[in-house]
Scaffold this active site. Structure first.
Site, mmCIF file in Angstrom:
data_model
loop_
_atom_site.group_PDB
_atom_site.id
_atom_site.type_symbol
_atom_site.label_atom_id
_atom_site.label_comp_id
_atom_site.label_asym_id
_atom_site.label_seq_id
_atom_site.Cartn_x
_atom_site.Cartn_y
_atom_site.Cartn_z
ATOM 1 C CB CYS A 1 -13.235 31.722 4.820
ATOM 2 S SG CYS A 1 -11.551 31.433 4.250
ATOM 3 C CE LYS B 1 -17.510 30.788 10.681
ATOM 4 N NZ LYS B 1 -18.962 30.611 10.407
ATOM 5 N NE ARG C 1 -6.619 27.379 10.015
ATOM 6 C CZ ARG C 1 -7.862 27.472 9.581
ATOM 7 N NH1 ARG C 1 -8.645 28.450 10.028
ATOM 8 N NH2 ARG C 1 -8.349 26.584 8.733
#
Length: 272
Positions: free
Chosen positions: A227, A86, A83
Site C-alpha cells: 500500500c 497502491k 482501482r
C-alpha cells in the site's frame, strides 16, 4: 471458475456469491472479468447489490497510484488494475470480497470505504482482536506499542541512529535486512495492517473491494512496499491470535457483518 453459489438472494437485499476457495481459488483476471459483468448488470438493475467472495492464487496487483519504487525488486509480474490505492498481495489464506453496490448520488467514496472498514473491525472484535482505523490510511489496523511506533526505535527499544527513517522519507525497508520486513511488524511492535481496501466507483456502482488476512503466508508482502506504506507492516488473524484462523471460519462472520453494516447504513453524501 465453475458455477457460483448464490446465498439466497432476495430482491433489494445484499446477495453473496462464492466464486471459489482453497483448491478452487480464482485467478485474479478471471475474477476481474466477473466483476465487470456483475457491475454492468447492477448498473442496469438486472441484479441486486452483490458481493463476490473468494480467494486468489498468489498475485501482486497495483492500483493507479502505485510508484515504480514500490513494486517487487526482483521483477515479479504485477497486474495493474483500475482501482484506487497502491500495490498489494493476494493469496491463499486471504479472504477477498468485491462488493458491487449501487451508491446514492452524489456518491461519497470515503463513506463507502468507512462502511467496509466497520464491517471488518466488527469481525476482528468478535474473534477477539482489537483493531482500529488510522487517520490518513485506509484499511483495518492493529496498533503497535509506543516503542515500536516511535521513529527510529527497534523492538529492543534502542534508538537506531543509522535508521534512514530519521532523515529520509523515501527509504526502502527491503534493503535494510529481513528484520524490517512487513511480515515482521508484530515482532517489532509497529502498526500493522489486517485488511486492505481498494475500490473503484464507475457510473455510481462500486467495484473491487477488500482483502482480509485470515491465515496467509504474510511474507508475500515482503517483496513490495504494501500500500506504499514504508513505516508499518502487515499481520493476520492467525498471527494476532496465535492459532490457525482459516478463511472458512471467517467467511460467515464477514458476511454477517457486511450484511448488517451495508444493510443498515446508507453512505450519506458529505455536506458541501
Amino acid at each position: 471458475m465453475g458455477e457460483p453459489r448464490l446465498d439466497g438472494p432476495v430482491e433489494g437485499e445484499l446477495r453473496f456469491v462464492h466464486l471459489g476457495f482453497g483448491d478452487n481459488a480464482v485467478d485474479y483476471l478471471d475474477a476481474w472479468q466477473e466483476q465487470k459483468r456483475v457491475h454492468a448488470a447492477r448498473f442496469a438493475d438486472e441484479v441486486p447489490d452483490t458481493c463476490l467472495m473468494l480467494e486468489h492464487p498468489p498475485v501482486y496487483t497495483a492500483g493507479r497510484r502505485t510508484e515504480d519504487s514500490e513494486r517487487p525488486l526482483d521483477g515479479t509480474p504485477v497486474v495493474d488494475v483500475d482501482r484506487g490505492g497502491k500495490i498489494t498481495w493476494h493469496g491463499p489464506g486471504q479472504l477477498v470480497g468485491y462488493p458491487i453496490l449501487k451508491l446514492p448520488r452524489p456518491v461519497d467514496v470515503v463513506a463507502h470505504v468507512r462502511r467496509l472498514e466497520e464491517a471488518m473491525i466488527r469481525v476482528c472484535t468478535e474473534l477477539g482482536v482489537e483493531t482500529t482505523r488510522v487517520e490518513g490510511r485506509s484499511g483495518v489496523w492493529v496498533l503497535g506499542d509506543d516503542l515500536g511506533r516511535a521513529s527510529g526505535r527497534a523492538a529492543t527499544g534502542l534508538a537506531l541512529d543509522f535508521d534512514p527513517r530519521l532523515n529520509q522519507e523515501d527509504y526502502d525497508p527491503r534493503l535494510m535486512g529481513p528484520e524490517y520486513a512487513p511480515s515482521n511488524a508484530g515482532q517489532r511492535g509497529v502498526d500493522r495492517k489486517m485488511a486492505q481496501i481498494g475500490i473503484r466507483v464507475a457510473k455510481g456502482v462500486t467495484m473491487h473491494g477488500f482483502s482480509f488476512n485470515c491465515d496467509p503466508d504474510t511474507t508475500g508482502f515482503d517483496q513490495i512496499i504494501p500500500c506504499g506504506i514504508r513505516d508499518a507492516g502487515v499481520t493476520s488473524l492467525s498471527q494476532e491470535l496465535g492459532r490457525n484462523v482459516p478463511v472458512s471460519e471467517v467467511l460467515p462472520l464477514m458476511e454477517k457483518h457486511l450484511r448488517e453494516v451495508l444493510g443498515s447504513s446508507t453512505p450519506l453524501p458529505r455536506a458541501v
